[in-house]
Write a protein that holds these residues in place. Structure first.
Motif, PDB file in Angstrom:
ATOM      1  N   ALA A  78     -28.828 -82.763 -14.177  1.00  0.00           N
ATOM      2  CA  ALA A  78     -28.022 -81.984 -14.837  1.00  0.00           C
ATOM      3  C   ALA A  78     -27.988 -80.313 -13.743  1.00  0.00           C
ATOM      4  O   ALA A  78     -26.876 -80.519 -14.008  1.00  0.00           O
ATOM      5  CB  ALA A  78     -28.568 -81.439 -16.272  1.00  0.00           C
ATOM      6  N   THR A  79     -28.912 -80.359 -13.186  1.00  0.00           N
ATOM      7  CA  THR A  79     -29.035 -79.318 -12.406  1.00  0.00           C
ATOM      8  C   THR A  79     -29.551 -78.926 -10.693  1.00  0.00           C
ATOM      9  O   THR A  79     -30.726 -80.321 -10.898  1.00  0.00           O
ATOM     10  CB  THR A  79     -29.335 -77.986 -12.434  1.00  0.00           C
ATOM     11  OG1 THR A  79     -30.694 -77.904 -13.684  1.00  0.00           O
ATOM     12  CG2 THR A  79     -28.680 -77.523 -14.394  1.00  0.00           C
ATOM     13  N   ILE A  80     -29.716 -78.744 -10.207  1.00  0.00           N
ATOM     14  CA  ILE A  80     -29.557 -78.157  -8.380  1.00  0.00           C
ATOM     15  C   ILE A  80     -29.946 -76.768  -8.075  1.00  0.00           C
ATOM     16  O   ILE A  80     -29.086 -75.713  -8.624  1.00  0.00           O
ATOM     17  CB  ILE A  80     -29.150 -78.977  -7.467  1.00  0.00           C
ATOM     18  CG1 ILE A  80     -28.697 -80.404  -7.986  1.00  0.00           C
ATOM     19  CG2 ILE A  80     -30.170 -78.619  -6.121  1.00  0.00           C
ATOM     20  CD1 ILE A  80     -28.009 -81.418  -6.556  1.00  0.00           C
ATOM     21  N   THR A  81     -31.216 -76.273  -8.548  1.00  0.00           N
ATOM     22  CA  THR A  81     -31.453 -75.068  -7.878  1.00  0.00           C
ATOM     23  C   THR A  81     -31.962 -74.980  -6.101  1.00  0.00           C
ATOM     24  O   THR A  81     -32.095 -75.564  -5.170  1.00  0.00           O
ATOM     25  CB  THR A  81     -32.562 -74.867  -9.155  1.00  0.00           C
ATOM     26  OG1 THR A  81     -32.960 -75.097  -8.442  1.00  0.00           O
ATOM     27  CG2 THR A  81     -32.392 -74.263  -9.947  1.00  0.00           C
ATOM     28  N   GLY A  82     -31.892 -73.961  -6.155  1.00  0.00           N
ATOM     29  CA  GLY A  82     -32.391 -73.061  -4.531  1.00  0.00           C
ATOM     30  C   GLY A  82     -31.030 -72.870  -3.549  1.00  0.00           C
ATOM     31  O   GLY A  82     -30.792 -72.663  -2.685  1.00  0.00           O
ATOM     32  N   GLY A  83     -29.436 -73.282  -4.513  1.00  0.00           N
ATOM     33  CA  GLY A  83     -28.306 -72.948  -3.543  1.00  0.00           C
ATOM     34  C   GLY A  83     -28.444 -71.998  -2.727  1.00  0.00           C
ATOM     35  O   GLY A  83     -28.249 -71.065  -3.898  1.00  0.00           O
ATOM     36  N   VAL A  84     -27.602 -72.332  -1.856  1.00  0.00           N
ATOM     37  CA  VAL A  84     -26.965 -70.259  -1.176  1.00  0.00           C
ATOM     38  C   VAL A  84     -25.329 -71.195  -1.092  1.00  0.00           C
ATOM     39  O   VAL A  84     -25.086 -71.720  -0.738  1.00  0.00           O
ATOM     40  CB  VAL A  84     -27.990 -70.130   0.166  1.00  0.00           C
ATOM     41  CG1 VAL A  84     -26.948 -68.955   0.620  1.00  0.00           C
ATOM     42  CG2 VAL A  84     -29.360 -69.570   0.273  1.00  0.00           C
ATOM     43  N   SER A  85     -24.670 -69.703  -1.262  1.00  0.00           N
ATOM     44  CA  SER A  85     -23.277 -69.654  -1.501  1.00  0.00           C
ATOM     45  C   SER A  85     -22.393 -70.319   0.105  1.00  0.00           C
ATOM     46  O   SER A  85     -23.250 -69.411   1.368  1.00  0.00           O
ATOM     47  CB  SER A  85     -22.510 -68.348  -1.696  1.00  0.00           C
ATOM     48  OG  SER A  85     -20.622 -68.600  -1.637  1.00  0.00           O
TER      49      SER A  85
END
Length: 142
Positions: A78-85
């Motif tokens: 449901a989620t993916i963390t650690g992304g950078v704009s």
């Protein structure tokens, strides 16, 4: 600023370092012309093989390319963390054990897809992070 499309019919010396930035309207290639290209960080060029834990619903990313294996019981992410704009992320699936849910809400780290995605071996999914959530760019069912 870099040109989106550049056609060059000359020959660049093999020893040229990519150092010269030129606008496409002023570029007049020659045997000594080189073009600057942005360097990739080591993290963006590494394949990150990842096996999801049992019942995992979140994928934490540290790279731009993840080779993803699901847990034997299957995973619904449901989620993916650690992304950078501005970061793009390509997921290469090893098996048919991962489903990614489609969320149109503006909730942090969720994934906005054209439709829910269920993997099979060698499928890919490419996403971009807008600073809040992941948005689908492309998918390939292989």
């Amino acid at each position: 600023t870099y040109a989106t499309y550049v056609t060059y019919t000359g020959r660049l010396p093999a020893t040229s370092a990519p150092t010269t930035r030129v606008a496409p309207t002023t570029w007049r290639g020659s045997a000594t012309t080189s073009i600057a290209t942005p360097a990739l960080s080591a993290a963006s060029t590494v394949v990150a093989p990842t096996t999801l834990a049992a019942a995992a619903i979140t994928l934490a990313v540290t790279n731009n390319f993840v080779k993803l294996t699901g847990d034997a019981g299957g995973n619904i992410l449901a989620t993916i963390t650690g992304g950078v704009s501005g970061q793009t992320l390509t997921l290469l699936f090893v098996d048919a054990l991962v489903t990614i849910t489609d969320t149109d809400a503006a909730t942090a780290n969720t994934v906005d897809l054209s439709a829910a995605f269920t993997s099979s071996a060698r499928d890919t999914l490419t996403l971009i992070f807008d600073g809040n959530k992941w948005i689908e760019i492309a998918r390939s069912v292989n």
